[in-house]
Design a protein around this motif. Structure first.
Motif, PDB file in Angstrom:
ATOM      1  N   GLU A 147      -1.428  12.658   3.941  1.00  0.00           N
ATOM      2  CA  GLU A 147      -0.831  13.100   2.635  1.00  0.00           C
ATOM      3  C   GLU A 147      -1.575  14.489   2.149  1.00  0.00           C
ATOM      4  O   GLU A 147      -2.794  14.687   2.001  1.00  0.00           O
ATOM      5  N   PRO A 186       0.655  -1.135  -0.024  1.00  0.00           N
ATOM      6  CA  PRO A 186      -0.063   0.027  -0.097  1.00  0.00           C
ATOM      7  C   PRO A 186       0.849   1.115   0.085  1.00  0.00           C
ATOM      8  O   PRO A 186       0.680   2.210   0.921  1.00  0.00           O
ATOM      9  N   TYR A 187       1.868   1.415  -0.991  1.00  0.00           N
ATOM     10  CA  TYR A 187       2.310   2.492  -1.150  1.00  0.00           C
ATOM     11  C   TYR A 187       3.323   3.099  -0.069  1.00  0.00           C
ATOM     12  O   TYR A 187       3.451   4.505   0.184  1.00  0.00           O
ATOM     13  N   HIS A 195       3.544   9.440   0.559  1.00  0.00           N
ATOM     14  CA  HIS A 195       2.506   8.256   1.197  1.00  0.00           C
ATOM     15  C   HIS A 195       3.431   7.564   2.547  1.00  0.00           C
ATOM     16  O   HIS A 195       2.935   6.551   2.638  1.00  0.00           O
ATOM     17  N   TYR A 199      -5.333   9.213   6.894  1.00  0.00           N
ATOM     18  CA  TYR A 199      -5.568   7.709   6.438  1.00  0.00           C
ATOM     19  C   TYR A 199      -5.019   6.936   7.730  1.00  0.00           C
ATOM     20  O   TYR A 199      -3.884   7.257   7.655  1.00  0.00           O
ATOM     21  N   ASP A 208     -10.395   7.852   6.409  1.00  0.00           N
ATOM     22  CA  ASP A 208      -9.591   7.641   5.079  1.00  0.00           C
ATOM     23  C   ASP A 208     -10.235   8.795   4.423  1.00  0.00           C
ATOM     24  O   ASP A 208     -10.962   8.483   3.176  1.00  0.00           O
ATOM     25  N   PHE A 228      -6.873  -0.550   5.934  1.00  0.00           N
ATOM     26  CA  PHE A 228      -6.555  -1.623   5.122  1.00  0.00           C
ATOM     27  C   PHE A 228      -5.395  -2.567   5.310  1.00  0.00           C
ATOM     28  O   PHE A 228      -5.219  -3.543   4.807  1.00  0.00           O
ATOM     29  N   TYR A 272       4.005   6.268   5.889  1.00  0.00           N
ATOM     30  CA  TYR A 272       3.056   5.844   7.105  1.00  0.00           C
ATOM     31  C   TYR A 272       3.928   6.052   8.232  1.00  0.00           C
ATOM     32  O   TYR A 272       5.145   5.485   8.566  1.00  0.00           O
ATOM     33  N   LEU A 298      -6.456   5.016  -8.586  1.00  0.00           N
ATOM     34  CA  LEU A 298      -5.864   5.370  -7.373  1.00  0.00           C
ATOM     35  C   LEU A 298      -4.187   5.558  -7.414  1.00  0.00           C
ATOM     36  O   LEU A 298      -3.433   4.629  -7.838  1.00  0.00           O
ATOM     37  N   HIS A 299      -3.862   6.821  -7.009  1.00  0.00           N
ATOM     38  CA  HIS A 299      -2.318   7.089  -6.717  1.00  0.00           C
ATOM     39  C   HIS A 299      -1.883   6.829  -8.408  1.00  0.00           C
ATOM     40  O   HIS A 299      -0.683   6.258  -7.970  1.00  0.00           O
ATOM     41  N   GLN A 309      -5.137  14.064   3.372  1.00  0.00           N
ATOM     42  CA  GLN A 309      -5.814  12.896   3.373  1.00  0.00           C
ATOM     43  C   GLN A 309      -5.363  12.302   4.368  1.00  0.00           C
ATOM     44  O   GLN A 309      -4.110  11.836   4.891  1.00  0.00           O
ATOM     45  N   ARG A 346      -7.922   9.402  -5.551  1.00  0.00           N
ATOM     46  CA  ARG A 346      -8.859   8.516  -6.512  1.00  0.00           C
ATOM     47  C   ARG A 346      -9.431   9.496  -7.599  1.00  0.00           C
ATOM     48  O   ARG A 346      -9.559  10.679  -7.217  1.00  0.00           O
TER      49      ARG A 346
HETATM   50  C1  BGC Z   1      -5.872   5.953   0.668  1.00  0.00           C
HETATM   51  C2  BGC Z   1      -6.597   4.475   1.075  1.00  0.00           C
HETATM   52  C3  BGC Z   1      -5.793   3.415   0.477  1.00  0.00           C
HETATM   53  C4  BGC Z   1      -4.128   3.756   0.690  1.00  0.00           C
HETATM   54  C5  BGC Z   1      -3.433   2.605   0.066  1.00  0.00           C
HETATM   55  C6  BGC Z   1      -4.632   5.911   0.878  1.00  0.00           C
HETATM   56  O1  BGC Z   1      -4.030   6.904   0.459  1.00  0.00           O
HETATM   57  O2  BGC Z   1      -6.828   6.783   1.244  1.00  0.00           O
HETATM   58  O3  BGC Z   1      -7.804   4.342   0.793  1.00  0.00           O
HETATM   59  O4  BGC Z   1      -6.116   2.348   0.734  1.00  0.00           O
HETATM   60  O5  BGC Z   1      -3.762   4.922   0.365  1.00  0.00           O
HETATM   61  O6  BGC Z   1      -3.721   2.488  -1.256  1.00  0.00           O
END
Ligand code: BGC
Length: 395
Positions: free
Chosen positions: A360, A112-113, A223, A334, A295, A338, A225, A148-149, A332, A124
């Motif tokens: 983010e 996840p990035y 991105h 988050y 999120d 997930f 974390y 996405l991204h 964002q 998105r």
């Molecule tokens: C998004 C999440 C996503 C995550 C990893 C975040 O920037 O808001 O919904 O699951 O990135 O992809």
């Protein structure tokens, strides 16, 4: 005196490298990137080592930026990813505070990035398409029907050209990537330069710049974390967070903003006063249910284009504090909802649900399809330029 000492240090490092290289152990050798002028000598040296090799033979390098206060940040050329941020706690114990891997293979696999530079469009884009004038552009759908991204092979999977530099007492990495017209469906040849700078005030500054030769859309972000506890087996729900935003963007079931800009007052999304993340993260609330926690994109107070403090996260037990300053209109938040315990944590075990949070900085999700949102369009002749700072301290 200081400079002489430092010079001797670099010189002896150079001799050490020479000796090690001649011992035919050149592969994993840590090279000091020496600087030449007296002014540059005051920056902490940036070390470089080999991180791994892509299946096509491209070598991925790792660079380590350090400052005078014991902060060390690892960055790799694959995705411009931050793979570790080591920082002392209030007792001087140094720990990594950002989720990452120690092997390139883990970054190549689905993930996840973690720590990645995100482009061309952070967050998105609904139904993976948008229009500029008469032209409709179809993008890769990699999140249900959404883009996405940036799509399946976004900037997080690009190999960036990295140039280390020194600027006074600051350590600098310049990352460049040239994205061709039509890459991932986006129009225009896009030349992107991202500059990472670590200074002795414990600020990690990210400058994003880009130019296109055809009208396009752009929304770059980082991105990383964070888990300021340094213990990734613990969720981040014990952190206190403040977000300088009076409103946020409610989403639909595909996590696409509905277009409404809703006041946070009286909702679990009110972080205008510092609040423990756990307090309302599982509240009985439709928006919380849609995100599986937080999120969402917050609509930041203050003037877009002006660098202002937009979010603060504090972990009381370690004393570590992160401030996020940005010129962007949104953020964002988050909470790693997930993350599901399947990705390996090099420190042991696996990354569990909510073991990290992201802040983010960005324009709003789906802006290319939402004319009421601030525009993310970039025209030829314009220069995209945004700044975000992660500032670390102890309180
Ligand atoms: C998004 C999440 C996503 C995550 C990893 C975040 O920037 O808001 O919904 O699951 O990135 O992809």
């Amino acid at each position: 005196m200081y400079k002489i000492t430092k010079y001797s240090y670099l010189f002896s490092t150079f001799l050490l490298i020479l000796a090690t290289t001649s011992c035919k152990e050149a592969k994993k050798v840590e090279t000091e990137i020496t600087t030449e002028t007296a002014e540059q000598m005051s920056a902490q040296p940036i070390s470089k080592s080999e991180f791994g090799t892509l299946p096509n033979g491209t070598v991925i390098d790792k660079y380590t930026l350090t400052n005078a206060n014991g902060i060390a940040i690892d960055v790799i050329s694959y995705g411009g990813r931050i793979t570790a941020i080591r920082m002392p706690d209030k007792n001087g114990k140094v720990e990594n505070i950002t989720l990452g891997f120690d092997k390139l293979e883990d970054y190549l696999a689905d993930n996840p990035y973690f720590g990645a530079l995100i482009g061309r469009y952070g967050n998105r884009i609904a139904n993976a398409q948008f229009s500029i004038g008469e032209n409709t552009y179809k993008l890769g759908a990699n999140n249900g029907t959404n883009n996405l991204h940036g799509g399946p092979e976004g900037f997080d999977r690009a190999v960036w050209k990295v140039t280390p530099k020194a600027d006074g007492d600051k350590s600098v990495l310049v990352l460049e990537y040239y994205s061709k017209d039509g890459e991932m469906g986006y129009p225009g040849n896009l030349a992107t330069v991202v500059t990472y700078t670590l200074d002795n005030d414990n600020q990690f500054e990210i400058n994003y710049e880009a130019e296109t030769d055809k009208a396009t859309v752009i929304n770059l972000t980082q991105h990383a974390y964070f888990n300021l506890s340094g213990d990734f087996s613990k969720p981040i729900t014990d952190h206190k967070v403040k977000i300088d935003a009076d409103s946020f963007l409610p989403v639909d079931e595909n996590l696409i903003p509905t277009g409404e800009i809703r006041n946070v007052s009286g909702t679990p999304f009110d972080f205008t006063q510092s609040k423990t993340v756990s307090k309302e993260i599982d509240a009985d609330n439709k928006q919380i249910a849609l995100g599986g926690g937080y999120d969402h994109c917050w609509v930041l107070n203050g003037v877009t284009g002006t660098l202002r403090t937009s979010a603060i996260a504090v972990h009381a037990a370690s004393g570590r504090k992160l401030e996020v300053l940005t010129t962007e209109p949104g953020i964002q938040f988050y909470t790693g909802n997930f993350l599901d315990g399947t990705l390996p944590n090099p420190a042991g075990g696996y990354y569990g649900k909510r073991s990290g949070f992201c802040l983010e900085t960005q324009h709003y999700p789906d802006s290319p399809n939402q004319p009421k949102f601030p525009s993310t369009k970039l025209e030829p002749g314009e220069r995209y330029k945004t700044t975000t700072i992660f500032k670390f301290s102890i309180e």
